[in-house]
Design an enzyme around this catalytic site. Structure first.
Site, PDB file in Angstrom:
ATOM      1  N   HIS A  84      65.581 -21.510 -31.603  1.00 31.33           N
ATOM      2  CA  HIS A  84      64.832 -21.052 -30.328  1.00 31.33           C
ATOM      3  C   HIS A  84      65.302 -19.481 -29.747  1.00 31.33           C
ATOM      4  O   HIS A  84      64.375 -18.872 -29.400  1.00 31.33           O
ATOM      5  CB  HIS A  84      65.130 -22.014 -29.125  1.00 31.33           C
ATOM      6  CG  HIS A  84      64.671 -23.492 -29.587  1.00 31.33           C
ATOM      7  ND1 HIS A  84      64.951 -24.461 -28.773  1.00 31.33           N
ATOM      8  CD2 HIS A  84      63.709 -23.779 -30.461  1.00 31.33           C
ATOM      9  CE1 HIS A  84      64.443 -25.656 -29.308  1.00 31.33           C
ATOM     10  NE2 HIS A  84      63.734 -25.012 -30.268  1.00 31.33           N
ATOM     11  N   ARG A  97      70.866 -38.026 -35.638  1.00 33.06           N
ATOM     12  CA  ARG A  97      70.699 -36.612 -35.962  1.00 33.06           C
ATOM     13  C   ARG A  97      71.781 -35.933 -36.768  1.00 33.06           C
ATOM     14  O   ARG A  97      72.972 -36.481 -36.385  1.00 33.06           O
ATOM     15  CB  ARG A  97      70.255 -35.676 -34.772  1.00 33.06           C
ATOM     16  CG  ARG A  97      69.065 -36.210 -34.324  1.00 33.06           C
ATOM     17  CD  ARG A  97      68.629 -35.306 -33.096  1.00 33.06           C
ATOM     18  NE  ARG A  97      67.158 -35.612 -32.518  1.00 33.06           N
ATOM     19  CZ  ARG A  97      65.956 -35.409 -33.011  1.00 33.06           C
ATOM     20  NH1 ARG A  97      65.824 -34.307 -33.833  1.00 33.06           N
ATOM     21  NH2 ARG A  97      65.154 -35.716 -32.389  1.00 33.06           N
ATOM     22  N   LYS A 128      63.196 -27.338 -25.374  1.00 32.01           N
ATOM     23  CA  LYS A 128      64.788 -27.368 -24.773  1.00 32.01           C
ATOM     24  C   LYS A 128      65.511 -27.510 -26.050  1.00 32.01           C
ATOM     25  O   LYS A 128      65.234 -28.260 -27.024  1.00 32.01           O
ATOM     26  CB  LYS A 128      64.903 -28.550 -23.880  1.00 32.01           C
ATOM     27  CG  LYS A 128      64.149 -30.075 -24.170  1.00 32.01           C
ATOM     28  CD  LYS A 128      65.052 -30.642 -25.417  1.00 32.01           C
ATOM     29  CE  LYS A 128      64.293 -31.742 -25.954  1.00 32.01           C
ATOM     30  NZ  LYS A 128      65.015 -32.167 -27.198  1.00 32.01           N
TER      31      LYS A 128
HETATM   32  N1  NAD Z   1      60.507 -32.478 -25.296  1.00 31.25           N
HETATM   33  C1  NAD Z   1      60.684 -33.474 -26.016  1.00 31.25           C
HETATM   34  O1  NAD Z   1      60.517 -34.898 -25.708  1.00 31.25           O
HETATM   35  C2  NAD Z   1      60.943 -33.472 -27.511  1.00 31.25           C
HETATM   36  C3  NAD Z   1      60.722 -34.348 -28.420  1.00 31.25           C
HETATM   37  C4  NAD Z   1      61.126 -33.885 -29.698  1.00 31.25           C
HETATM   38  C5  NAD Z   1      61.527 -32.706 -30.054  1.00 31.25           C
HETATM   39  N2  NAD Z   1      61.721 -31.893 -28.987  1.00 31.25           N
HETATM   40  C6  NAD Z   1      62.014 -30.229 -29.563  1.00 31.25           C
HETATM   41  O2  NAD Z   1      61.031 -29.696 -30.331  1.00 31.25           O
HETATM   42  C7  NAD Z   1      61.746 -28.918 -31.411  1.00 31.25           C
HETATM   43  C8  NAD Z   1      61.338 -29.250 -32.694  1.00 31.25           C
HETATM   44  O3  NAD Z   1      61.467 -30.656 -32.972  1.00 31.25           O
HETATM   45  P1  NAD Z   1      60.907 -31.670 -34.107  1.00 31.25           P
HETATM   46  O4  NAD Z   1      61.549 -32.961 -33.817  1.00 31.25           O
HETATM   47  O5  NAD Z   1      59.423 -31.427 -34.081  1.00 31.25           O
HETATM   48  O6  NAD Z   1      61.351 -31.189 -35.368  1.00 31.25           O
HETATM   49  P2  NAD Z   1      60.697 -30.747 -36.851  1.00 31.25           P
HETATM   50  O7  NAD Z   1      61.840 -30.624 -37.881  1.00 31.25           O
HETATM   51  O8  NAD Z   1      59.955 -32.281 -37.126  1.00 31.25           O
HETATM   52  O9  NAD Z   1      60.011 -29.709 -36.711  1.00 31.25           O
HETATM   53  C9  NAD Z   1      60.314 -28.429 -36.593  1.00 31.25           C
HETATM   54  C10 NAD Z   1      59.366 -27.310 -37.453  1.00 31.25           C
HETATM   55  O10 NAD Z   1      59.780 -25.951 -37.313  1.00 31.25           O
HETATM   56  C11 NAD Z   1      59.502 -25.246 -38.796  1.00 31.25           C
HETATM   57  N3  NAD Z   1      60.643 -24.205 -38.727  1.00 31.25           N
HETATM   58  C12 NAD Z   1      61.671 -24.167 -38.996  1.00 31.25           C
HETATM   59  N4  NAD Z   1      62.177 -22.855 -38.715  1.00 31.25           N
HETATM   60  C13 NAD Z   1      60.886 -22.108 -38.565  1.00 31.25           C
HETATM   61  C14 NAD Z   1      60.626 -20.737 -38.280  1.00 31.25           C
HETATM   62  N5  NAD Z   1      61.872 -19.836 -38.169  1.00 31.25           N
HETATM   63  N6  NAD Z   1      59.644 -20.324 -37.956  1.00 31.25           N
HETATM   64  C15 NAD Z   1      58.532 -21.166 -38.077  1.00 31.25           C
HETATM   65  N7  NAD Z   1      58.568 -22.444 -38.250  1.00 31.25           N
HETATM   66  C16 NAD Z   1      59.906 -23.091 -38.389  1.00 31.25           C
HETATM   67  C17 NAD Z   1      59.789 -26.362 -39.714  1.00 31.25           C
HETATM   68  O11 NAD Z   1      59.332 -26.121 -40.910  1.00 31.25           O
HETATM   69  C18 NAD Z   1      59.141 -27.739 -39.169  1.00 31.25           C
HETATM   70  O12 NAD Z   1      57.872 -28.059 -39.365  1.00 31.25           O
HETATM   71  C19 NAD Z   1      63.341 -29.086 -31.337  1.00 31.25           C
HETATM   72  O13 NAD Z   1      63.796 -28.048 -30.390  1.00 31.25           O
HETATM   73  C20 NAD Z   1      63.287 -30.416 -30.334  1.00 31.25           C
HETATM   74  O14 NAD Z   1      64.426 -30.285 -29.379  1.00 31.25           O
HETATM   75  C21 NAD Z   1      61.306 -32.090 -28.015  1.00 31.25           C
END
Ligand code: NAD
Length: 325
Positions: A78, A160, A96
């Site tokens: 991030h 996790r 976040k």
């Molecule tokens: N607000 C909420 O309720 C909530 C819920 C779930 C996840 N999140 C947040 O969302 C974010 C992602 O979580 P997720 O569960 O979707 O993870 P995830 O692993 O399912 O997805 C992450 C994606 O990012 C890609 N990625 C990784 N590094 C990258 C880069 N440098 N450039 C481009 N793409 C890249 C990966 O290939 C993957 O497809 C996290 O920060 C998590 O904390 C928030």
């Protein structure tokens, strides 16, 4: 802007990113989709044929027509991605927490301020209509002086490996607790254990004391038989509970409190009155959050959301020091 809509690029198309993409496609002109995985890129190219798809975030940033970027990649990425986007002059919505250290978040805040850009952390719960109702109850004095706030965020799973329960689950409750209390933290303590993966605490108990003496607690765990998403606010006059597992009664206000009736010579008694559940809109919090970000970009802002986000990262850092200490 095209057709009055902001032009947006998004990085991260995983579990959560797909929800963000759906909303930003409805609300804005979603021009770029970026993901490190070829599989995700192929799926999203098919789903959003009008967007350009890339594995290179710099390509999104190099497009001078892009107004804002959305970052939904794993937490450790991030800060570098948000910093690059701000340096490229783009407004940023970042999931976040936007950074894993307060110093990194301070750097992002300073950059956004210097460039006059929006930096909004994705603290989803703050856009939940039930949390807005809790805030109204607190600010209107309906509960009386707030004494204690505590959160229960427990379940069995999702286990996790790269974020512990404090960072993964606690970030939600912390954002709400700080939003409701709006005071400086005077003391922070956390205890927990990593049972399943070395160095990744599965169960964490946190205690916070604020400047005025209010206290807060969080029980965070993915090793628990109960699925709980609950926040309790104990006021001097009334008490309120936000239970996100409830479909209808998201908020219950209890007209319960201790009191010292006249002539009781200082003895405390308890009063139990009615319970009521105010009507809460069932609007999708994520939709409201995305709309809020676009409104800040279009109408300008005072930086409150990113300063609140900085307080959350500072609190996470304090609690982590205590947990590891
Ligand atoms: N607000 C909420 O309720 C909530 C819920 C779930 C996840 N999140 C947040 O969302 C974010 C992602 O979580 P997720 O569960 O979707 O993870 P995830 O692993 O399912 O997805 C992450 C994606 O990012 C890609 N990625 C990784 N590094 C990258 C880069 N440098 N450039 C481009 N793409 C890249 C990966 O290939 C993957 O497809 C996290 O920060 C998590 O904390 C928030």
């Amino acid at each position: 802007m095209s057709d009055g809509k902001l032009r947006v690029g998004q990085a991260g198309l995983g579990y959560w990113g797909r929800n963000l993409a759906r909303n930003f496609d409805d609300l804005a002109d979603l021009r770029w989709l970026c993901d490190a995985s070829a599989e995700q890129r192929a799926e999203f190219a098919e789903r959003y044929p009008e967007a350009r798809v890339t594995g290179d975030f710099d390509e999104v940033l190099a497009d001078p027509e892009i107004d804002a970027v959305v970052i939904a990649t794993p937490v450790p990425t991030h800060h570098p991605l948000a910093r690059a986007a701000l340096e490229a002059g783009k407004h940023v919505f970042v999931e976040k927490p936007p950074a894993m250290r307060a110093a990194e978040m301070e750097e992002l805040v300073a950059l956004a301020e210097a460039r006059g850009l929006v930096l909004m952390p994705g603290h989803l719960l703050l856009y939940h209509p039930a949390v807005q109702k809790l805030k109204e109850l607190v600010d209107d004095g309906e509960l009386g002086e707030v004494l204690v706030v505590y959160g229960n965020r427990q379940n069995l799973g999702k286990i996790r490996k790269d974020e512990n329960a404090l960072w993964s689950l606690g970030v939600h409750d912390l954002s709400v607790i700080l939003y409701l209390i709006q005071e400086e933290i005077a003391e922070a303590a956390a205890h927990g254990r990593a049972f399943l993966n070395e160095g990744v605490e599965d169960v964490v108990f946190c205690y916070l004391r604020f400047a005025s003496g209010k206290i807060a607690h969080m029980h965070l765990s993915w090793l628990d038989p109960h699925k709980m998403r609950r926040l309790t606010v104990v006021g001097r006059d009334k008490m309120a509970v936000f239970d996100d597992m409830e479909l209808e009664r998201k908020i219950t206000v209890y007209d319960k409190a201790p009191e010292q009736p006249a002539g009781s010579y200082g003895e405390w008694r308890t009063r139990t009155g009615d319970e009521f559940s105010p009507t809460i809109s069932n609007a999708e919090p994520l939709r409201l959050e995305c709309e809020h970000f676009l409104r800040l970009v279009q109408e300008g802002w005072d930086g409150r959301e990113m300063r609140d986000g900085l307080e959350v990262v500072r609190a996470l850092e304090l609690l982590t020091e205590s947990l590891r200490g």
